[in-house]
Motif scaffolding. Structure first.
Motif, PDB file in Angstrom:
ATOM      1  N   UNK A   1      -4.226   5.320  10.643  1.00 12.92           N
ATOM      2  CA  UNK A   1      -3.539   4.292   9.864  1.00 12.92           C
ATOM      3  C   UNK A   1      -3.293   4.764   8.430  1.00 12.92           C
ATOM      4  N   UNK A   2      -4.319   5.355   7.817  1.00 15.33           N
ATOM      5  CA  UNK A   2      -4.162   5.857   6.447  1.00 15.33           C
ATOM      6  C   UNK A   2      -3.126   6.969   6.385  1.00 15.33           C
ATOM      7  N   UNK A   3      -3.134   7.838   7.419  1.00 12.22           N
ATOM      8  CA  UNK A   3      -2.198   8.956   7.441  1.00 12.22           C
ATOM      9  C   UNK A   3      -0.764   8.480   7.634  1.00 12.22           C
ATOM     10  N   UNK A   4      -0.577   7.475   8.504  1.00 10.31           N
ATOM     11  CA  UNK A   4       0.772   6.931   8.713  1.00 10.31           C
ATOM     12  C   UNK A   4       1.315   6.325   7.420  1.00 10.31           C
ATOM     13  N   UNK A   5       0.478   5.579   6.721  1.00  7.64           N
ATOM     14  CA  UNK A   5       0.916   4.991   5.442  1.00  7.64           C
ATOM     15  C   UNK A   5       1.314   6.084   4.460  1.00  7.64           C
ATOM     16  N   UNK A   6       0.507   7.160   4.397  1.00  6.32           N
ATOM     17  CA  UNK A   6       0.787   8.257   3.463  1.00  6.32           C
ATOM     18  C   UNK A   6       2.088   8.960   3.809  1.00  6.32           C
TER      19      UNK A   6
ATOM     20  N   UNK B   1      -1.872   6.223  -5.935  1.00  8.21           N
ATOM     21  CA  UNK B   1      -1.474   5.757  -4.614  1.00  8.21           C
ATOM     22  C   UNK B   1      -2.578   5.934  -3.595  1.00  8.21           C
ATOM     23  N   UNK B   2      -3.308   7.036  -3.682  1.00  7.47           N
ATOM     24  CA  UNK B   2      -4.428   7.269  -2.768  1.00  7.47           C
ATOM     25  C   UNK B   2      -5.541   6.250  -2.955  1.00  7.47           C
ATOM     26  N   UNK B   3      -5.820   5.902  -4.202  1.00  9.19           N
ATOM     27  CA  UNK B   3      -6.845   4.886  -4.474  1.00  9.19           C
ATOM     28  C   UNK B   3      -6.419   3.535  -3.889  1.00  9.19           C
TER      29      UNK B   3
ATOM     30  N   UNK C   1       0.841  -1.204   0.000  1.00  9.43           N
ATOM     31  CA  UNK C   1       0.000   0.000   0.000  1.00  9.43           C
ATOM     32  C   UNK C   1       0.870   1.245   0.000  1.00  9.43           C
ATOM     33  N   UNK C   2       1.929   1.196   0.810  1.00  6.83           N
ATOM     34  CA  UNK C   2       2.845   2.337   0.914  1.00  6.83           C
ATOM     35  C   UNK C   2       3.600   2.574  -0.391  1.00  6.83           C
TER      36      UNK C   2
END
Length: 407
Positions: free
Chosen positions: A335-340, A296-298, A24-25
Motif C-alpha cells: 500500500x505504501x509503495x503504491x501510494x509512492x 511526503x514520506x513522513x 497522502x499521495x
C-alpha cells in the motif's frame, strides 16, 4: 497469498478511503514534481554554461593593454596602448603557446543595399578562427596574405548577416564598412551568447592591417587593444601564463619591482569557476526538492499508522483465520509503495509540465533528463518503503486476540 491477491486487497483498502489516499499521495506528487523541476532548471543552467564555455574556446588567455591615471582617476585595463602585433609574434614562439591573435576592435556601421547594421568590427589575424574554435559555415576565413596586403575582405557573424542579408547567402557580396567596400568571404558558425550575455555572433572580422590602415586609423602604429592566446593544453596553462608575463615584461623593458603595463586573464579558469558555481546551485536545488520528498514520506508514515489503528480488528480477523505476519507486513508495504509510485508518476508529469512552462514564459533553459526521472522514481520508492515499514511492522506484530478485542 499471491502477489495479485495482495495488490487487490491493497487497492481495495486504498479505495475505501479515497480522499485520505489522495491527500497522502499529494505529498509525493509535490515532492517528485519539485525534484524533476529543480533538476531540470539546474541541468539547463549547467548546459548553458557548458555551451558558453565550449563556444568561447578552450585553454584561453586574454592579454589586455595597460591602464592609465588622469587627474587622480585610475582608468581600466586597455586604456593605454601598450601591446603590439610584434608582441603577438613573440608570444607565438613560446613552447606552450599554440596560437595568438592580436585584436583591434571598434564599432562601425555596415551597409548592404537598403539595410544597415552597427556592429563590432574586429581587426585581427587568421589565428582567431583556431583560437575561438570558430569555423565558417559558408565561404572561408581570410588568410595571412590578406593581412600582409591589407585586403578589404570581411567574415561576418550570424547576427550581422541576418540583419543585412536576411536568408540570402552573404558570401561573394560586397558590403560597405564606414563607406569603404568590403568583400564578404565567409560566414561564421553560430556561437550564441557568452557567459556575460553578449551576443558573440554580432561581429564582423577583418584583417588587422586593413582595420588599422583603412578603417579606424591608429594613433600608435602597430598597437592593438588586446590579444587572445591559446595554450597547447590545459595542463600547461599555469606555465604558459608565467611565460607570457616574462616575455612581455622583457619586451616592454619593465624592471623588477615595476608594475606590469598589461594584464593577463585566464578565461578558462573564470569559465570553470562559473561552471562550479552552477553545479553547486544545481545540488542546492536538488537538496531543497529532496526535502519535499522527505516530507511526503513522513505523510505516508502518519497516514499508514492511522490506517493500522483503524484496521486493527480486520488485522486480527485475518491473522485468526490463518494469515501470517509476513502477509500483513507485505500488504501494508505494498500500500505504501503504491501510494509512492502513483504519486511519483503524477509528480513526474507535473514536474515536466512546469519545466516547459518555465521555458516558455520565463525564457530559462531547462533540460529534463531520463536520469532525473529515474532518480525521482527510485527515491520515491525508497521513501515509500522506508516510511511504510514501521507501520507495516507494527501491524504485523499485533496479537490476534488483542486485535479482535480492540474497540
Amino acid at each position: 497469498m499471491t502477489l495479485a491477491d495482495t495488490l487487490d486487497e491493497a487497492l481495495q483498502a486504498m479505495g475505501a478511503n479515497r480522499l485520505r489516499t489522495g491527500l497522502t499521495m499529494l505529498g509525493m506528487i509535490i515532492g517528485v514534481g519539485a525534484v524533476v523541476l529543480m533538476l531540470a532548471v539546474g541541468q539547463g543552467a549547467q548546459s548553458m554554461v557548458s555551451e558558453s564555455i565550449a563556444a568561447m574556446g578552450s585553454n584561453l588567455f586574454i592579454v589586455l593593454s595597460g591602464s592609465s591615471t588622469s587627474g587622480g582617476v585610475r582608468m581600466g585595463g586597455g586604456t593605454v596602448p601598450t601591446l603590439t602585433a610584434s608582441d603577438a609574434l613573440a608570444l607565438e614562439e613560446l613552447p606552450d603557446i599554440a596560437a595568438v591573435a592580436p585584436i583591434s576592435p571598434n564599432n562601425a556601421q555596415m551597409i548592404y543595399g537598403p539595410n544597415n547594421w552597427t556592429t563590432m568590427v574586429a581587426g585581427t589575424t587568421p589565428s582567431i578562427f583556431e583560437i575561438r574554435n570558430w569555423p565558417t559555415v559558408s565561404g572561408a576565413g581570410f588568410t595571412e596574405v590578406d593581412v600582409r596586403s591589407a585586403t578589404r575582405v570581411t567574415v561576418l557573424g550570424q547576427t550581422v548577416a541576418r540583419n543585412l542579408f536576411g536568408d540570402e547567402d552573404p558570401v561573394g557580396k560586397t558590403v560597405r564598412i564606414k563607406n569603404s567596400p568590403f568583400l564578404v568571404v565567409g560566414l561564421l558558425a553560430p556561437k550564441g551568447q557568452s557567459l556575460d550575455g553578449r551576443d558573440q555572433d554580432d561581429t564582423a572580422l577583418v584583417p588587422l592591417s586593413t582595420a588599422q590602415r583603412q578603417l579606424f586609423g591608429n594613433q600608435f602604429p602597430g598597437m592593438v587593444r588586446f590579444m587572445m592566446v591559446k595554450a597547447r593544453s590545459g595542463q600547461v596553462m599555469e606555465r604558459a601564463e608565467r611565460q607570457i608575463n616574462e616575455v612581455l615584461r622583457q619586451r616592454h623593458r619593465i624592471r623588477a619591482g615595476q608594475d606590469d603595463d598589461f594584464t593577463v586573464r585566464n578565461l578558462t579558469a573564470l569559465a570553470a569557476t562559473a561552471a562550479t558555481a552552477t553545479r553547486a546551485m544545481s545540488m542546492m536545488l536538488g537538496a531543497i526538492a529532496g526535502i519535499s520528498l522527505l516530507v511526503g514520506g513522513i505523510g505516508i508514515m502518519n497516514i499508514m499508522l492511522v490506517s493500522v489503528t483503524e484496521r486493527t480488528r480486520e488485522i486480527g480477523i485475518r491473522m485468526a483465520i490463518g494469515a501470517r505476519r509476513r502477509n500483513v507486513l507485505v500488504q501494508f508495504l505494498v500500500e505504501a509503495l503504491i501510494i509512492s509510485l502513483a504519486g511519483s508518476l503524477i509528480g513526474v508529469g507535473l514536474g515536466i509540465g512546469c519545466a516547459w512552462l518555465v521555458a516558455a514564459f520565463v525564457g530559462m533553459s531547462v533540460v529534463v533528463t531520463l536520469w532525473s526521472i529515474l532518480l525521482s522514481f527510485s527515491v520515491a520508492a525508497a521513501v515509500g518503503i522506508f516510511f511504510g515499514f514501521y507501520p507495516a511492522r507494527k501491524a504485523a506484530q499485533l496479537r490476534p486476540i488483542e486485535a479482535l478485542r480492540y474497540q
